[in-house]
Scaffold this active site. Structure first.
Site, mmCIF file in Angstrom:
data_model
loop_
_atom_site.group_PDB
_atom_site.id
_atom_site.type_symbol
_atom_site.label_atom_id
_atom_site.label_comp_id
_atom_site.label_asym_id
_atom_site.label_seq_id
_atom_site.Cartn_x
_atom_site.Cartn_y
_atom_site.Cartn_z
ATOM 1 N N HIS A 292 -7.692 -5.284 0.085
ATOM 2 C CA HIS A 292 -6.754 -4.811 0.215
ATOM 3 C C HIS A 292 -5.504 -5.455 1.163
ATOM 4 C CE1 HIS A 292 -4.232 -1.823 -0.204
ATOM 5 N NE2 HIS A 292 -4.039 -1.183 0.797
ATOM 6 N N SER B 92 1.144 -1.402 0.316
ATOM 7 C CA SER B 92 0.097 0.056 -0.230
ATOM 8 C C SER B 92 0.767 1.637 -0.371
ATOM 9 C CB SER B 92 -0.764 -0.375 1.146
ATOM 10 O OG SER B 92 -2.095 0.375 0.962
#
Ligand code: GCU
Length: 427
Positions: A408, A267
């Site tokens: 994610h 990320s």
């Protein structure tokens, strides 16, 4: 509490809350992703076209690095000098005897005010040779990565999180191990790899004013900049600097094969690992896990997060110039396939997740695909395919890519791809 009027909410929210509020409003319709023209990866500033690896390496690569410094991440100030290392503890029977765990404090003699960062290094026992290594920063600190209860609890500032048991911006005993699913230490070590990690907040706390207590503020002239100028470093550059200092240490540790060290991040820390691997050619392999906007995703595609949102929510991550491209991406002299190409000719792997549409998985694939011509200059193949592959099917030659089932996160499946890729290239 009465809900705030929409306009007022938009004015107040920044950071995570603002980004979250934008997620449902983003474009997720491929037919609306727009048509765009990518800047010429192989066209030098003087208009000539790069035709050889040597030309790339000598001329185009430094030009692109300078563009990223000026327009996206900012440059590290000169004169920080070399770090100093102090090994604080060595545990030879870590993880039930499978590993040796060292804790090393990395400081900067040129800036004694900076407390430094605590590196946690696990090396496999019984390997009889220096171990290739994965190095990356964590979101929660060493005590969150490891489940070993004798790892000291970080005392640094942490982002608020009920779920992670952060109280008054500090970790608590209950925070231990909260990132361990993203760092499957036993699985990695059992394949003969070392793991080197530190808390990103040791370098700079991750909020808009965090620089004041981080390395950027402590090393800026006159104590503190009141306004960061275009081309000056943002937090991503500071964190990437920290990754290179970890590698400085690893080069001095006989248990680690620092010539085979991958840089990994998830990320915002995937954006960071891409930038670290781009600048520091000692990293033998770069890994981007769900890095999205400002990472592997093409900025000119209107899909998921946009430049406008990221520069508004997280202005401190980038140099001041970057916000000028909000809604004006076509004016930016780079797009993110340039960043991928800066890894060449070293291997790089981009991992996406199918439910992580905010990060634009297809845009992450495309930056790999469009970086491939640079690998070809070196007689190598990049992605080797022009279409994003099916879910859970890794592809690629020197540029690996996969899109995993799920959201994610960093999963064992991702590590499996990264380790297999490393083994293939380092055999
Ligand atoms: C937010 C942000 C992303 C970032 C992510 C993360 O969602 O918008 O750009 O990658 O946080 O770091 O978790």
């Amino acid at each position: 509490m009465r809900p705030l009027p929409i306009l007022l909410t938009a004015m107040i929210l920044t950071g995570e809350d603002f980004a979250e509020a934008q997620q449902s409003k983003a474009n997720y319709d491929e037919s609306l992703a727009g048509s765009y023209t990518l800047p010429g990866l192989l066209t030098r500033a003087d208009g000539s076209v790069v035709k050889t690896a040597e030309d790339w390496q000598k001329h185009r690569r430094p030009e692109i690095l300078a563009l990223y410094q000026q327009h996206v991440y900012g440059r590290v100030p000169e004169g920080l000098g070399a770090p100093a290392f102090s090994v604080k503890s060595v545990k030879t029977d870590a993880l039930g005897g499978k590993a040796t765990r060292k804790l090393i404090q990395i400081t900067l003699p040129s800036c004694p005010a900076w407390e430094g960062m605590e590196l946690m290094l696990y090396t496999p026992n019984g390997l009889n040779r220096p171990a290739p290594c994965f190095a990356g920063l964590s979101f929660g600190g060493n005590h969150a990565v490891s489940t070993e209860t004798d790892v000291p609890l970080s005392t640094r500032w942490m982002r608020p999180s009920k779920e992670k048991h952060i109280v008054d911006n500090r970790a608590t005993e209950a925070s231990r191990g909260n990132e361990s699913s993203r760092w499957p230490l036993e699985m990695i070590l059992s394949r003969g790899f070392a793991v080197a990690t530190a808390y990103y907040g040791d370098i700079e706390p991750d909020h808009a004013e965090g620089w004041k207590d981080g390395l950027r503020g402590l090393t800026s002239p006159a104590g503190a900049a009141t306004r960061w100028k275009e081309g000056e470093w943002g937090a991503i550059s500071a964190w990437a600097w920290g990754l290179s200092r970890i590698l400085d240490y690893l080069e001095n540790d006989r248990d680690v094969d620092a010539k085979h060290c991958a840089v990994i991040g998830h990320s915002r820390l995937g954006k960071t690992s891409l930038w670290a691997g781009a600048q520091d050619e000692r990293f033998a392999f770069t890994i981007s896990n769900n890095s999205g906007e400002g990472g592997a995703a093409l900025m000119r595609r209107n899909f998921g997060e946009t430049t406008a949102v990221i520069t508004r929510a997280f202005p401190h991550w980038f140099t001041a110039t970057y916000k000028n491209y909000a809604g004006n991406e076509a004016a930016c002299p780079v797009d993110q396939h340039f960043l991928v190409a800066l890894a060449a000719p070293r291997p790089i792997h981009i991992g996406s997740a199918v439910e992580d549409q905010w990060a634009d998985p297809k845009g992450e694939f495309l930056s790999g695909y469009h970086a491939s011509p640079v690998y070809e200059l070196f007689g190598k193949l990049g992605t080797g395919v022009s279409e994003q592959p099916a879910i859970d099917t890794a592809v690629g030659h020197s540029i690996g890519y996969h899109v995993r089932t799920g959201g994610h996160d960093v999963k064992d499946y991702d590590w499996e791809q990264y380790m297999t890729f490393a083994e293939k290239h380092w055999r």
